[in-house]
Design a protein around this motif. Sequence first.
Motif, mmCIF file in Angstrom:
data_model
loop_
_atom_site.group_PDB
_atom_site.id
_atom_site.type_symbol
_atom_site.label_atom_id
_atom_site.label_comp_id
_atom_site.label_asym_id
_atom_site.label_seq_id
_atom_site.Cartn_x
_atom_site.Cartn_y
_atom_site.Cartn_z
ATOM 1 N N VAL A 1 0.839 -1.198 0.000
ATOM 2 C CA VAL A 1 0.000 0.000 0.000
ATOM 3 C C VAL A 1 0.875 1.249 0.000
ATOM 4 C CG1 VAL A 1 -1.698 1.340 1.307
ATOM 5 C CG2 VAL A 1 -1.922 -1.151 1.143
ATOM 6 N N LEU B 1 -7.512 -0.349 -1.891
ATOM 7 C CA LEU B 1 -6.473 -0.084 -0.891
ATOM 8 C C LEU B 1 -7.034 -0.134 0.527
ATOM 9 C CD1 LEU B 1 -4.606 2.880 -2.640
ATOM 10 C CD2 LEU B 1 -3.818 0.515 -2.436
ATOM 11 N N THR C 1 -5.967 -2.439 3.649
ATOM 12 C CA THR C 1 -5.771 -1.905 4.997
ATOM 13 C C THR C 1 -6.502 -2.759 6.028
ATOM 14 O OG1 THR C 1 -5.515 0.356 4.162
ATOM 15 C CG2 THR C 1 -6.146 0.111 6.474
ATOM 16 N N ILE D 1 -6.599 5.065 5.244
ATOM 17 C CA ILE D 1 -5.294 4.665 4.716
ATOM 18 C C ILE D 1 -4.182 5.581 5.218
ATOM 19 C CG2 ILE D 1 -3.923 4.396 2.613
ATOM 20 C CD1 ILE D 1 -6.645 3.751 1.192
#
Length: 244
Positions: A21, A65, A69, A152
């Motif tokens: 990420v 993403l 996470t 994120i």
Amino acid sequence: MSPDLTAPVFSPAALVVAAVVFAYLLLVEPLWGRRMFEVLKRDRDTDPGLYVRFFGTGMAVFWGLTGLTALTVLLSPGAEWAHLGLHGDVDWGTVAGMFVGFAVAAVMVTLLARWKAMPVSPTLDPMLPRTTRERWCAVGASVTAGVCEEIIFRGLLIAVGVSLGLPLYVAAGAALVVFTLAHLYQGAKDMLLVGLLGCALTYLYLSTGSLIVPILVHVLVDLRALLLTPRPATGRSGQFTPAA
């Protein structure tokens, strides 16, 4: 009240996922985002579906993403959702006061922009919706940015930084740098504004201990920018028409 970041322990597998990420946000998103935005600016008026594809792709990427996470927590017995700021233990009276103040400020800024016919940023102009479908797309993009970017950038990156031994404020500063660089497509001047917004959102997170407040503020900021910013009318009259 600070976030529950006293002892997050991410498993090796979770750290690998977090590294993926991080690498995407630092190495791919800035350049890819700038390339996609240049296409939007160039072809916005000739390709009716480009606006929806531009934001749709961005939403798909950031929800993906966000899924990664979540995977870092699921892979780590020593990490909890609270380590990413995902809990509702906040002073809701204070939160309500913040939102009243924000709403008043947003209305004043919007009225001033319409009254003074303030010029639209070259970065923002191509992102203003023109049809009902695009307005709904802008709403989805605003919600996605508020939820996903907070989870994120401020949730995952700060928690992982602390787990690796960084002081809380150093980890928060590093996350803020990555957040700002991810908006490279907006150019240096607007990136400064992004950095200032990121500072405010980071402060809200660290002061309340929860991502709930920065998520809501982030969503409202983007909704105001995309739906309430006056859009220049076609032609050279210098007059403005509402985006909504």
